[in-house]
Design an enzyme around this catalytic site. Structure first.
Site, PDB file in Angstrom:
ATOM      1  CB  CYS A   1      -0.798   0.064   1.371  1.00  0.00           C
ATOM      2  SG  CYS A   1      -1.901   1.568   1.496  1.00  0.00           S
TER       3      CYS A   1
ATOM      4  CB  CYS B   1      -1.874   4.416   4.506  1.00  0.00           C
ATOM      5  SG  CYS B   1      -3.366   3.974   3.699  1.00  0.00           S
ATOM      6  CB  SER B   2       0.015   0.579   6.821  1.00  0.00           C
ATOM      7  OG  SER B   2      -0.823   1.266   7.632  1.00  0.00           O
ATOM      8  CB  CYS B   3      -4.442  -0.727   2.756  1.00  0.00           C
ATOM      9  SG  CYS B   3      -5.176   0.860   2.710  1.00  0.00           S
TER      10      CYS B   3
END
Lengths: 215, 100
Positions: free
Chosen positions: A118, A121-123
């Protein structure tokens, strides 16, 4: 041995210490998060215990759930079809609640190797794989794996054949992704539970491959 | 609700635009061309919802396939390597047939 501490630092000076969590100031967004959480509890939207239980549930998720799903797909071709069509429904067959955010399972084949990132962000499919590792959230991984995926995979010890397509999925929006790795050779006699032990978190992010048990 | 503007296989380009706000179209793909590989469905517009506006029209969301060599002119890997990225319809425009 003159230094009975087992480490060296100048005596007569303050002992170095590990900072406590509170030693760095809260950021704007950390404060905002605390304030919103307290407001929601004061307004009775949820109780502190409900909040705590939800966090505990999220923290208790781990890659073992994803590994069970992968192992079942390796031994049951019909299950694999259902997994690729609807990951949450297939996971539910194994008693795994993969949540309401749609998850797409992408299958590795001799022609295609998938890896997940991602960049925004940090999906991450947290309810299926647990919390993401720190490296997954790092700027280095997020910016480099879309730019030079083969070099990044090589740093994880993974070499993808030159004639295979490396397919990087950037989960920028509504879906989360899980990689279905290829079943390693030499595992024909293994049980589903034994197979699940070969499937690590990093295999399901696509930065490595399951161990071949004969290695 | 109207259907998807682009069918699977359609050549598309990510708009070359840099608006402020909560934008989900990755910066590194602005102006890059690829092809629709999957129509996911309609979702709320994150650029509006980020500011508390939930009532606007929904947007079609696609997965777009890019050849790495079209994204990075100096890409070091082989030509078959790809990126697949979710992009909302408001960020897509029709591209020429030269796209992958």
């Amino acid at each position: 041995m003159s230094d009975s501490h087992g480490h060296s630092h100048p005596h007569g000076q303050p002992h170095p210490f590990q900072p406590d969590i509170e030693d760095s100031a809260l950021t704007h967004h950390q404060l905002l998060q605390l304030a919103v959480g307290e407001l929601l509890m004061e307004k009775g939207i949820f109780t502190g215990d409900e909040f705590r239980r939800t966090l505990e549930d999220i923290d208790s998720r781990n890659p073992g759930d994803g590994a069970r799903v992968v192992a079942r797909a390796w031994v049951d071709a019909e299950f694999k079809k259902r997994l690729l069509a609807d990951t949450a429904a297939a996971a539910a067959e194994l008693g795994v609640d993969a949540g309401t955010i749609p998850i797409m399972t992408v299958e590795n084949t001799p022609q295609i190797h998938n890896a997940i990132v991602c960049t925004l962000c940090s999906c991450y499919p947290r309810l299926l794989l647990g919390l993401p590792p720190d490296w997954y959230k790092s700027r280095a991984y997020r910016s480099r794996v879309v730019r030079e995926p083969r070099a990044v995979l090589a740093e994880f010890g993974t070499t993808i054949p030159e004639d295979t397509e490396v397919r990087v999925h950037d989960s920028t929006a509504e879906l989360r992704y899980m990689v279905l790795p290829m079943r390693p050779e030499g595992t024909e006699g293994m049980s589903e539970d034994e197979l699940a032990k070969l499937v690590t978190r990093d295999c399901m992010v696509g930065v490595t491959l399951p161990d071949n048990p004969s290695n | 609700m109207s259907g998807p503007r682009f069918p699977v296989g359609a050549p598309v380009r990510i708009r070359r635009a840099w608006p402020p706000g909560h934008v989900r179209a990755p910066w590194y793909l602005r102006g890059r061309s690829g092809a629709i590989c999957h129509i996911i469905g309609e979702f709320g517009n994150p650029e509006e919802m980020a500011y508390g506006r939930y009532d606007g029209p929904k947007l079609m969301l696609y997965r777009v396939r890019f050849r790495q060599v079209d994204v990075w002119p100096d890409y070091a890997g082989p030509p078959q390597d790809t990126l697949q990225v979710e992009v909302y319809e408001n960020w897509l425009e029709a591209a020429g047939e030269e796209a992958a």
